[in-house]
Design a protein around this motif. Structure first.
Motif, PDB file in Angstrom:
ATOM      1  N   ASN A 204      36.783  23.635 -10.324  1.00 59.30           N
ATOM      2  CA  ASN A 204      37.262  24.279 -11.547  1.00 59.30           C
ATOM      3  C   ASN A 204      37.155  23.338 -12.740  1.00 59.30           C
ATOM      4  O   ASN A 204      36.772  23.733 -13.837  1.00 59.30           O
ATOM      5  CB  ASN A 204      38.712  24.728 -11.364  1.00 59.30           C
ATOM      6  CG  ASN A 204      39.234  25.451 -12.585  1.00 59.30           C
ATOM      7  OD1 ASN A 204      38.606  26.372 -13.103  1.00 59.30           O
ATOM      8  ND2 ASN A 204      40.375  25.005 -13.095  1.00 59.30           N
TER       9      ASN A 204
ATOM     10  N   ASN B 231      34.855  23.936 -16.217  1.00 55.69           N
ATOM     11  CA  ASN B 231      35.360  23.780 -17.579  1.00 55.69           C
ATOM     12  C   ASN B 231      34.502  22.795 -18.372  1.00 55.69           C
ATOM     13  O   ASN B 231      34.126  23.056 -19.517  1.00 55.69           O
ATOM     14  CB  ASN B 231      36.808  23.284 -17.531  1.00 55.69           C
ATOM     15  CG  ASN B 231      37.375  22.998 -18.912  1.00 55.69           C
ATOM     16  OD1 ASN B 231      37.383  23.862 -19.794  1.00 55.69           O
ATOM     17  ND2 ASN B 231      37.826  21.771 -19.110  1.00 55.69           N
TER      18      ASN B 231
ATOM     19  N   SER C 123      41.042  33.518 -17.970  1.00 54.74           N
ATOM     20  CA  SER C 123      41.342  33.632 -16.542  1.00 54.74           C
ATOM     21  C   SER C 123      42.736  33.081 -16.263  1.00 54.74           C
ATOM     22  O   SER C 123      43.238  32.220 -16.981  1.00 54.74           O
ATOM     23  CB  SER C 123      40.299  32.872 -15.711  1.00 54.74           C
ATOM     24  OG  SER C 123      40.363  31.483 -15.963  1.00 54.74           O
TER      25      SER C 123
ATOM     26  N   TYR D  34      36.388  32.750 -19.448  1.00 57.22           N
ATOM     27  CA  TYR D  34      36.926  31.651 -18.637  1.00 57.22           C
ATOM     28  C   TYR D  34      38.319  31.256 -19.127  1.00 57.22           C
ATOM     29  O   TYR D  34      39.245  31.090 -18.319  1.00 57.22           O
ATOM     30  CB  TYR D  34      35.975  30.452 -18.716  1.00 57.22           C
ATOM     31  CG  TYR D  34      36.441  29.250 -17.933  1.00 57.22           C
ATOM     32  CD1 TYR D  34      36.498  29.283 -16.536  1.00 57.22           C
ATOM     33  CD2 TYR D  34      36.829  28.081 -18.577  1.00 57.22           C
ATOM     34  CE1 TYR D  34      36.921  28.178 -15.819  1.00 57.22           C
ATOM     35  CE2 TYR D  34      37.253  26.971 -17.869  1.00 57.22           C
ATOM     36  CZ  TYR D  34      37.297  27.027 -16.487  1.00 57.22           C
ATOM     37  OH  TYR D  34      37.725  25.943 -15.763  1.00 57.22           O
TER      38      TYR D  34
ATOM     39  N   ILE E 166      36.729  34.086 -10.610  1.00 59.02           N
ATOM     40  CA  ILE E 166      37.176  33.581 -11.915  1.00 59.02           C
ATOM     41  C   ILE E 166      36.825  34.561 -13.024  1.00 59.02           C
ATOM     42  O   ILE E 166      37.644  34.852 -13.902  1.00 59.02           O
ATOM     43  CB  ILE E 166      36.549  32.195 -12.203  1.00 59.02           C
ATOM     44  CG1 ILE E 166      37.176  31.134 -11.296  1.00 59.02           C
ATOM     45  CG2 ILE E 166      36.738  31.805 -13.676  1.00 59.02           C
ATOM     46  CD1 ILE E 166      36.533  29.770 -11.411  1.00 59.02           C
ATOM     47  N   PHE E 167      35.595  35.085 -12.978  1.00 55.96           N
ATOM     48  CA  PHE E 167      35.145  35.953 -14.064  1.00 55.96           C
ATOM     49  C   PHE E 167      35.390  37.432 -13.790  1.00 55.96           C
ATOM     50  O   PHE E 167      34.996  38.288 -14.586  1.00 55.96           O
ATOM     51  CB  PHE E 167      33.660  35.705 -14.343  1.00 55.96           C
ATOM     52  CG  PHE E 167      33.383  34.334 -14.890  1.00 55.96           C
ATOM     53  CD1 PHE E 167      33.883  33.953 -16.124  1.00 55.96           C
ATOM     54  CD2 PHE E 167      32.648  33.416 -14.157  1.00 55.96           C
ATOM     55  CE1 PHE E 167      33.639  32.689 -16.636  1.00 55.96           C
ATOM     56  CE2 PHE E 167      32.398  32.149 -14.656  1.00 55.96           C
ATOM     57  CZ  PHE E 167      32.901  31.779 -15.899  1.00 55.96           C
TER      58      PHE E 167
END
Length: 841
Positions: free
Chosen positions: A336, A340, A280, A277, A373-374
């Protein structure tokens, strides 16, 4: 834990069985030992010892009381099948010839037939009741008796559903309201037949103390249990029911399938997902902006970065809180930010994440976001699972699945053995408050997890009080960290008692800094020229669009009635002015995933001019961006969600027009917002929407809810928890009303080119139906359920809900699904046109 030989003395005479398969036999002792092993495995794996300790501390149990408390907990699984000594069970279910040799006076007969669960509960009660009765502290004695009967209830129901502890169990076993002997008393008589003293196999456990006087004392003292203690025992009961089912399932499956289980759905190396993460592009950009302080206050990404960092800072500052509110404007990057935060909350004990969305559309949308994202990191992606009603339990081809693997696939779903789960509101609430066995099975998975709720205001507002109370209690007892996020977020902590509010923290300290900034506040200009208490005509609305909005490439018109949307769509399709160089589209709750995705792609295509006519499904986070919006008014929170679909990029100038056509009361039933006219007919609500002061709006809603809570007397939330009315709680907190006035039809129709392109293949409806019918004949239960989940995904392209009073000619019916072979005549361009009855979506 009580040893097997403390209860039974087989004396080498009899072999009592728990399970049989083919020529193999599993004795009762073998199954009991194996179930205990799985109980200890799961408790260790999920770190549940700390949960039991929290309950103990709330109840202030010490010394001998604490010892009894832990013994009862660890004996629930131990005792759960002891009732299988019932000779009728052994003879009828286990075909046990050895039991036939027993003398009749040692057999249990006639009271329970071949049942064993209630007999197991009776043995458990009798083993511990006298021990608790010897305690001197009346308060602790009362609490432990409540725990004893609650845990015995789990045992009695481990092959059924949790219902009403007080009325369906306590009153039943103590035989209230009847002159007959109670069930427990009957079992006492039967148990005496098989005591060792009579030559039987059950040792002569405590036989005294279970008297009418002592039972009466217990029932009278129940009222002294506090609300806090009642919630602790309620949660303990749910947990033990879940663990008992799991231990029984895994041990039984090990015998039946000859497979051992070690993994129960925690995240593995959490550093892998955190590292991926942070690497990214979006996160590197945010960290770089923070490092270099290159923030441009006219750029929306600046505010996204500021919200991201502020929420992160406040999470660290309030790490002892369990519930976090994330309120931020539409388009500010909440998803997002929440990702996090949830990763920050993972640690050595907390190793599971639930992402919860209102609708399946958002589940799919956000799963795609996570994949972006991943990237292609399979190590991360394999940990993420979509759990909803339309996603297959596995993507494996049926030919590649050995028959024994079906059981593993099904058990993973039943017990949510996935580290990172993306699911719906309905799915998570089934686990939180559900009473049927399937709902309760994965309850233990909630412990030591992170749960992110998106758009919680989409829940029925009449149950907001119950929602925040149950979440607050579970968060503390189960060590759950909860993030609740929305652009229109009510301060639900107002509905908690004063001493409970310190468990909640706001991650954005000054919401007005963002909501009142021009980028967000003035992103959309609101116009009320079309709004009056007189219902607008379709022609007037069409004329306004032609005169005022045709210069805009993307136009959205939202209705709250599906019939209104369809009628206006037909009107627009016949308008020459609207059809010049632009495409007219419609989107409703009837549309399948392929058509919905196709429409969304079209409207987000910058080169296309589109007019989209929709129902309110478009409000809750659907990722589209239009220039102009028209909407039938409903509640103020809905209006703000609608505005979130306009000028999302904040790079243009958006405009919204509100009108009145259909009364929202026809759609939003049991809503205090609609009932109290908190809508745009009010000048005050117009100012709230303009200034984004939703706290003014929600303060009115919350005050109404608090008043309604005080007015309730019978079966209020505290009473439901105190008496453990599991079934009533599920009914009270149902998020979606049951639609008893609908029938489900399978229309065998030809898919449109757009649907075929979106799906990637052309699916033949009649073949899908034939396969569905064949699967229903499958005798292996696990295989049938897994294969049904796979075919169901394809069936969704052909399934539609139709009002019951609409009569359609059909060709077949299987269960609740009606098959129509000539389905094409009910569709035009992929849109259902059959029947004139309205359905609100």
């Amino acid at each position: 834990m009580t040893k097997f030989e403390d209860i039974f003395d087989f004396q080498g005479k009899y072999k009592y069985l728990a399970h049989i398969k083919d020529e193999r036999k599993e004795t009762l002792q073998e199954h009991t030992d194996l179930a205990n092993i799985y109980f200890e495995k799961i408790v260790e794996y999920k770190n549940l010892k700390t949960f039991f300790e929290r309950i103990k501390n709330i109840l202030k149990l010490e010394d001998i009381e604490e010892e009894l408390y832990y013994k009862m907990i660890y004996d629930v699984v131990n005792f759960h099948d002891f009732g299988k000594i019932n000779s009728q069970f052994q003879i009828n279910k286990m075909l046990n010839k050895e039991v036939l040799k027993m003398e009749d006076e040692y057999n249990i007969s006639g009271v329970l037939g071949s049942d064993h669960s209630l007999l197991s509960a009776s043995i458990f009660i009798r083993f511990y009741f006298r021990k608790i009765l010897k305690l001197e502290d009346k308060k602790k004695k009362n609490l432990l008796q409540e725990i004893l009967f609650s845990l015995s209830y789990c045992i009695s129901k481990h092959h059924g559903n949790l219902e009403d502890f007080q009325e369906k169990y306590i009153d039943f076993i103590f035989n209230e309201n009847t002159e007959e002997k109670s069930s427990v008393e009957k079992n006492v008589v039967e148990l005496k037949k098989i005591f060792v003293s009579n030559g039987g196999i059950l040792k002569d456990i405590e036989t005294k103390g279970f008297t009418p006087k002592n039972i009466k004392n217990y029932k009278e003292r129940r009222k002294d249990i506090s609300s806090k203690e009642a919630m602790a025992i309620f949660t303990l009961t749910k947990m033990m029911f879940s663990l008992l089912i799991a231990s029984d399932y895994y041990s039984t499956n090990e015998f039946m399938q000859e497979v051992k289980y070690e993994n129960f759905g925690n995240m593995g190396d959490i550093d892998i997902i955190k590292k991926e993460y942070e690497n990214s592009e979006i996160i590197k950009s945010i960290r770089n902006k923070k490092k270099n302080e290159t923030l441009n206050n006219k750029d929306i990404n600046t505010f996204r970065t500021k919200i991201f960092l502020e929420a992160e800072k406040n999470l660290e500052k309030n790490e002892d809180s369990n519930i976090f509110f994330l309120e931020a404007p539409t388009g500010s990057g909440k998803s997002n930010t929440a990702l996090n935060l949830s990763l920050k909350l993972l640690d050595k004990n907390r190793r599971k994440i639930f992402y919860v969305y209102p609708f399946n559309t958002l589940v799919e949308q956000n799963m795609n976001t996570l994949k972006n994202i991943f990237g292609n990191n399979e190590e991360v992606i394999k940990n993420i699972a979509v759990v909803n009603s339309v996603t297959p339990l596995t993507n494996k081809d049926s030919a590649d699945i050995p028959i024994e693997e079906y059981s593993d696939i099904l058990m993973d779903r039943q017990f949510l053995n996935y580290p990172f789960i993306v699911t719906t509101h309905v799915g998570i609430f089934n686990t939180l408050v559900g009473n049927i066995k399937e709902d309760c099975m994965p309850f233990y998975q909630l412990a030591n997890s992170v749960i992110v709720f998106d758009e919680i205001q989409a829940y029925k507002n009449i149950i907001w009080t119950e929602i925040i109370k149950i979440l607050n209690s579970y968060a503390k007892l189960l060590n759950i960290k909860i993030i609740i996020m929305s652009a229109t977020l009510p301060d639900l902590s107002y509905l908690l008692d004063e001493d409970e509010k310190n468990n909640v923290s706001n991650l954005i300290e000054n919401r007005d800094e963002y909501f009142n900034n021009d980028i967000f506040k003035n992103r959309v200009k609101v116009n009320y020229d079309l709004l009056s208490e007189k219902k607008i005509e379709y022609e007037e609305l069409l004329e306004h669009i032609i005169e005022n909005s045709l210069n805009s490439p993307k136009i959205l018109i939202e209705f709250i009635s599906k019939n209104d949307a369809k009628e206006f769509y037909e009107l627009c399709k016949n308008s020459e002015e609207l059809n010049i160089n632009r495409e007219i589209l419609i989107l409703t709750g009837e549309d399948n995933k392929a058509r919905r995705n196709s429409v969304i792609k079209k409207i987000n295509n910058k080169s296309k001019k589109i007019i989209l006519i929709s129902t309110q499904l478009i409000e809750a986070g659907v990722d589209i961006d239009v220039d102009i919006g028209y909407k039938n008014i409903s509640g103020l929170d809905n209006e703000e969600q609608f505005l979130g679909r306009i000028n999302r990029s904040c790079k243009k100038s958006g405009k919204a027009y509100f009108f009145y056509l259909t009364d929202a009361k026809k759609v939003y039933r049991n809503s205090v917002i609609i009932e109290n006219k908190l809508n745009l007919f009010s000048d005050e609500m117009k100012k709230v929407l303009e200034n984004k002061k939703f706290d003014i709006f929600y303060s009115k809603v919350l005050e109404i809810l608090k008043r309604k809570t005080k007015e309730k007397s019978n079966d209020n939330f505290e009473g439901i928890i105190f008496n453990k009315k599991f079934k009533l709680l599920k009914e009270r907190m149902q998020l979606i009303e049951e639609q008893d006035d609908k029938k489900t039809y399978f229309f065998n129709r030809k898919l449109t080119d757009e649907e075929v392109e979106e799906i990637g293949e052309n699916i033949n409806g009649s073949e899908v139906w034939r396969k569905y019918v064949d699967i229903l004949k499958e005798e292996n239960y696990a295989k049938k359920i897994v294969e049904l989940s796979k075919i169901r995904e394809k069936m969704m392209y052909f399934l539609y809900e139709v009002k019951k009073n609409v009569e359609l000619s059909y060709n077949d019916i299987k269960g609740s699904i009606i098959y129509i072979d000539d389905g094409d005549k009910y569709f035009t361009d992929g849109i259902y046109n059959g029947g004139n009855e309205d359905m609100f979506i």
